[in-house]
Structures are given as structure tokens and as C-alpha cells.
Design an enzyme around this catalytic site. Structure first.
Site, PDB file in Angstrom:
ATOM      1  N   SER A  84      -4.778  37.743  18.276  1.00 12.39           N
ATOM      2  CA  SER A  84      -4.123  37.173  17.097  1.00 12.39           C
ATOM      3  C   SER A  84      -5.164  36.783  16.036  1.00 12.39           C
ATOM      4  CB  SER A  84      -3.249  35.990  17.534  1.00 12.39           C
ATOM      5  OG  SER A  84      -2.274  35.676  16.553  1.00 12.39           O
ATOM      6  N   HIS A 233       3.938  38.469  22.079  1.00 13.24           N
ATOM      7  CA  HIS A 233       2.678  38.234  21.396  1.00 13.24           C
ATOM      8  C   HIS A 233       1.618  37.676  22.353  1.00 13.24           C
ATOM      9  CE1 HIS A 233       0.046  37.607  18.037  1.00 13.24           C
ATOM     10  NE2 HIS A 233       0.019  36.290  18.169  1.00 13.24           N
TER      11      HIS A 233
END
Length: 257
Positions: A84, A233
């Protein structure tokens, strides 16, 4: 500033960079899985974990801090894995100092600007009354007014610490909120990293989209992609064995070329 870090294992250096609101502990499962083959350098990025706070968010500055850490450890070249926001730090480092990055692994993020995704998280964090806080359970209840997912709250609570009798967030909340547009941005689209690059996508996540394929190829011409099905994610935490096998195979195959 010297970034807080942990070193374990032996072999080729592999740097691990966590995401927004996180710390080196977030990639602890990856570290434990791979330290048998590599020298793992797990890092608390600036404004996170036990590393110092800055006055302005900057991917260039963050990547420079990582580079200075590698210099202090006499590491001339390393594989770099970022998740991320940490993936953006890793990409920035690779683009600006390609001679220092042997392989680049980017977990569920693209080299593009993103829309606001964290409004409810900032609202939940600001809802916590730190001066009057009694314990983490109370903080969890306060955050729940804005953050409905228990897993997200538990992730954030890992960075809630009591220092000198006062509860505080280890991450630099005020700066991250003020400079959030710089975190979502990507100002390096004209740069290119020519080294081997792997993008790993969580099958259920929308951070890495097919629409970004040409943008990625322009900046990382030797890139390839892998998808972990049934993962979001947080793919490295949801499917650690699959994630680490992909990383291990990528580094091993590239080393033989």
C-alpha cells in the site's frame, strides 16, 4: 532521523515497508516466513511505529530515509517489498535510485493518484478522547461510531500506546490527516525503474485495476503481475503462505536470469 527497524535472517537483503497507519509489525508474518532465505530488514516508516515524526509528508523524503538506513547498514543493494503506502515508498526509491534496488515487489497499490478512501478512518481516530481514555476497549467503542469494521479498528489499535501515563497514537495523526492529498498522490509518473518488478493484487481489492496496466508498464517496463484469489487489500495477512510463495518464487527466478 534513524528509522526504527528489525533485522533477522541471513542472505540477500529484503526490505519490508508497511502501509498507512501501520508499523513493521504488520509484515511480521512475511518476515517470519522469509527470514530463513533472506536477511529481512523490517522498517517503521517515518511518522509511524517507533520511528520519529516529520513536519511534511513526502514520498521522496520517506524513500531517502530508507536509503540512509541502508547506507548505515552497509547494504549496497536490496530487494524491496512494500504494501500500500509502503509500496509507493518502494516504487519511489526504485525510480530515484535504481542501482540500489535489485528487485521490486509492490503489494496491492499502483503508481497512480487515488481518491479519498480514509475519511471514516480519520473521523474514527479523531473521535477517540485520548486525554480521558481508560483503555483500548473504550477507544474501540469510540472509533466504532465511524469505523464499522472490527478488523480495521483492531489494526488501528495496534498503534495506540501509553507513554508516560498518557495514551497516544504512535503514527503522526495530525500530519497524516493534513497531508493526506500527498499520500494519495503520485508525482513520479514520468520516471522509470528498469529493474524486475512484481505487482501482487488481492483478487477482491480494487486498488490494482486493469485500467492501470499501461501506466504501470510505462514506469516499470519489466513488471509482471500476480493475483491472489479470495484476498483483499490485506493480502499478505489474509493469504500469507500464497503471498510469500509468490515473493520467494519471483526473487529466485529473477536471480537465475
Amino acid at each position: 532521523m534513524t528509522l526504527n527497524h528489525q533485522i533477522s535472517g541471513q542472505g540477500q537483503p529484503l526490505v519490508l515497508l508497511h502501509g498507512l497507519f501501520g508499523s513493521l509489525e504488520n509484515l511480521g508474518g512475511v518476515r517470519r516466513e522469509l527470514e530463513g532465505q533472506y536477511q529481512i530488514i523490517a522498517v517503521d516508516l517515518p511518522d509511524h511505529g517507533r520511528s520519529g515524526h516529520t513536519t511534511t509528508f513526502s514520498y521522496l523524503d520517506y524513500s531517502q530515509q530508507v536509503l540512509q538506513l541502508l547506507d548505515s547498514l552497509a547494504v549496497k543493494k536490496a530487494a524491496v517489498l512494500g504494501h500500500s503506502m509502503g509500496g509507493k515508498v518502494a516504487m519511489c526509491l526504485a525510480q530515484h535510485h535504481p542501482e540500489r534496488v535489485s528487485q521490486l515487489i509492490v503489494a496491492d497499490i499502483a503508481p497512480v493518484a487515488y481518491p479519498d478512501r480514509h475519511g471514516s478512518i480519520f473521523a474514527g481516530l479523531n473521535q477517540v478522547d485520548l486525554p480521558a481514555l481508560q483503555d483500548r476497549r473504550q477507544a474501540d467503542r469510540q472509533m466504532a461510531e465511524h469505523i464499522k469494521e472490527p478488523g480495521v479498528r483492531q489494526f488501528l489499535l495496534k498503534s495506540l500506546a501509553q507513554e508516560h501515563g498518557q495514551w497516544q497514537w504512535r503514527f503522526n495523526l495530525a500530519l497524516l490527516q493534513r497531508d493526506y492529498s500527498k499520500i494519495t498522490d503520485w508525482p513520479f509518473s514520468e520516471l522509470c525503474y528498469p529493474g524486475p518488478t512484481l505487482f501482487i493484487k488481492g483478487g477482491q481489492s480494487d486498488y490494482l485495476q486493469a485500467a492501470y496496466k499501461d501506466t504501470i508498464a510505462a514506469q516499470f517496463p519489466r513488471s509482471q503481475g500476480r493475483i491472489i484469489a479470495d484476498a483483499g487489500h490485506w493480502l499478505h495477512a489474509e493469504k500469507p503462505a500464497a503471498f510469500c510463495k509468490i515473493v520467494r518464487d519471483f526473487i529466485r527466478v529473477d536471480e537465475t536470469h
